[in-house]
Design an enzyme around this catalytic site. Structure first.
Site, short mmCIF file in Angstrom:
data_model
loop_
_atom_site.label_atom_id
_atom_site.label_comp_id
_atom_site.label_asym_id
_atom_site.label_seq_id
_atom_site.Cartn_x
_atom_site.Cartn_y
_atom_site.Cartn_z
N TYR A 145 -6.62 6.58 3.73
CA TYR A 145 -6.69 5.56 2.70
C TYR A 145 -5.96 4.28 3.10
O TYR A 145 -6.52 3.17 3.07
CB TYR A 145 -6.11 6.06 1.35
CG TYR A 145 -5.80 4.88 0.48
CD1 TYR A 145 -6.81 4.20 -0.15
CD2 TYR A 145 -4.50 4.37 0.42
CE1 TYR A 145 -6.54 3.04 -0.87
CE2 TYR A 145 -4.22 3.23 -0.30
CZ TYR A 145 -5.25 2.57 -0.94
OH TYR A 145 -4.99 1.42 -1.62
N ASP A 170 -9.59 6.48 -2.35
CA ASP A 170 -8.43 6.89 -3.15
C ASP A 170 -8.93 7.45 -4.47
O ASP A 170 -10.13 7.66 -4.67
CB ASP A 170 -7.51 5.68 -3.38
CG ASP A 170 -8.13 4.68 -4.33
OD1 ASP A 170 -9.37 4.61 -4.39
OD2 ASP A 170 -7.38 3.99 -5.05
N GLU A 175 0.82 -1.21 0.00
CA GLU A 175 0.00 0.00 0.00
C GLU A 175 0.85 1.26 0.00
O GLU A 175 0.51 2.25 -0.65
CB GLU A 175 -0.95 0.00 1.20
CG GLU A 175 -2.05 -1.06 1.12
CD GLU A 175 -2.93 -0.89 -0.11
OE1 GLU A 175 -2.98 0.21 -0.67
OE2 GLU A 175 -3.56 -1.89 -0.51
#
Length: 346
Positions: free
Chosen positions: A116, A134, A33
């Site tokens: 996020y 996002d 991520e």
DNA sequence: TATCCGTGGTC
DNA sequence: TGACCAAGGAT
């Protein structure tokens, strides 16, 4: 709900096979991520593989030098991601006894993890029903529900967060978030969206109203500034001079050739530099390097009569001697990497 | 909160 | 080719 059924069944048939799929290792999901923030899968994939090859656990990462982490990050950009990744690995190792936080609220407290990323990890690894808001989510939701709020306005994020909380699949929140992202990356793209094969095309409001390309609404444009950087190549047998970049500026904690910066692109700026600093420079080459918010006009030089000028230079910009064989351990910005490779290794 | 922080791909 | 975009976060 129709949206959930359609996008999840599409995801089950069409999801991309990626190195961080089919694992719920929090360290691996976290790393993926961070790498994918503002970064395409094609660009980040090999960086992910190189990282997990080098660091198998949070502890491995925590025990590494920041310089080694930055070297692995070299070429990926947004280097604060690497510094924060390393900082947080050490924090988890020392302050949390190596135990990875397992909720959205706790994940958000970590440096480098915002709304996020906390939602992505919490939903994928721990099955928590929080929406990953996002760029893909903005695009897919704004089009499907015809939301015209300006996504440049930071208050808009709350609207999408609340909507995501309502819509997100309670049984498969991680797959739901990843389905939205996969759809946004492959079908519901900013340009040339593939509405004809989109699983949501029969109920998409933007498609019905023929305004797909008008959404999401984004008004703000980034302001780009010009900078004029002058790098000086100083070689002494098998060593070259490098400076570690400090302060809050681009490429923080990476290394460059010793650098001087001028505030304008004066026609005679080479002469100006030489006179004001009493350095005799020989021009080597120049290039333009474009960052997201800065145009860097870069020139490279060598010093004439090097021994006389090195002392003067040291008064202006600090540097250290690095053996060419040790460059492989030094994190370098892209233009410096290219310059050094061209002159010494290619 | 508006601005800063990289690099590469696309049209 | 310049403008825009890509799984954002820190300050």
């Amino acid at each position: 709900m129709k949206f959930n059924y359609l996008i999840l069944s599409w995801f089950d048939r069409n999801k991309r096979e990626l190195p961080w799929r089919n694992t719920r290792n929090p360290f691996h999901i976290w790393l993926s991520e961070i790498i994918l923030q503002q970064t395409r899968v094609d660009q980040g994939k090999n960086f992910y593989l190189n990282f997990i090859k080098e660091f198998d656990t949070v502890k491995d990462l925590a025990l590494a030098d920041e310089q080694k982490v930055l070297k692995l990050w070299q070429g990926l950009g947004y280097y604060s991601r690497a510094r924060n990744l390393h900082y947080t690995a050490q924090f988890i190792d020392k302050e949390l006894n190596g135990v990875f936080p397992d909720s959205f609220i706790e994940l958000k407290k970590l440096k480098g993890i915002g709304d996020y990323t906390a939602a992505a990890i919490a939903s994928i690894v721990y099955n928590e029903a929080v929406p990953a808001v996002d760029g893909n989510m903005f695009r897919v939701f704004s089009r499907y529900y015809n939301i015209e709020n300006d996504i440049s306005n930071s208050q808009t994020k709350k609207i999408f967060w609340e909507l995501g909380l309502e819509i997100i699949d309670q049984k498969r929140p991680g797959d739901f978030n990843q389905a939205v992202m996969d759809l946004g990356a492959t079908i519901c793209t900013p340009k040339l969206p593939k509405c004809d094969i989109c699983p949501l095309n029969e109920s998409c409001e933007a498609l019905r109203l023929n305004k797909v390309l008008a959404l999401p609404v984004k008004t703000k444009k980034i302001k780009v500034t010009n900078r004029f950087l002058h790098f000086i190549l100083i070689k002494d047998e098998d060593r070259i001079a490098l400076s570690k970049r400090e302060g809050n500026d681009v490429w923080k904690n990476l290394y460059t050739l010793p650098m001087l910066e001028t505030i304008s692109d004066l026609l005679d700026h080479e002469a100006l530099i030489e006179q004001s600093l009493h350095l005799e420079l020989s021009f080597i080459s120049e290039e333009k390097h474009i960052l997201s918010h800065q145009n860097l006009f870069i020139k490279y030089y060598t010093l004439q009569s090097q021994s006389e000028n090195i002392t003067r230079l040291r008064n202006i910009t600090d540097f250290e001697w690095v053996k060419l064989n040790d460059i492989e351990n030094i994190p370098l910005p892209k233009p410096i990497e290219k310059f050094i490779n061209y002159h010494f290794f290619d």
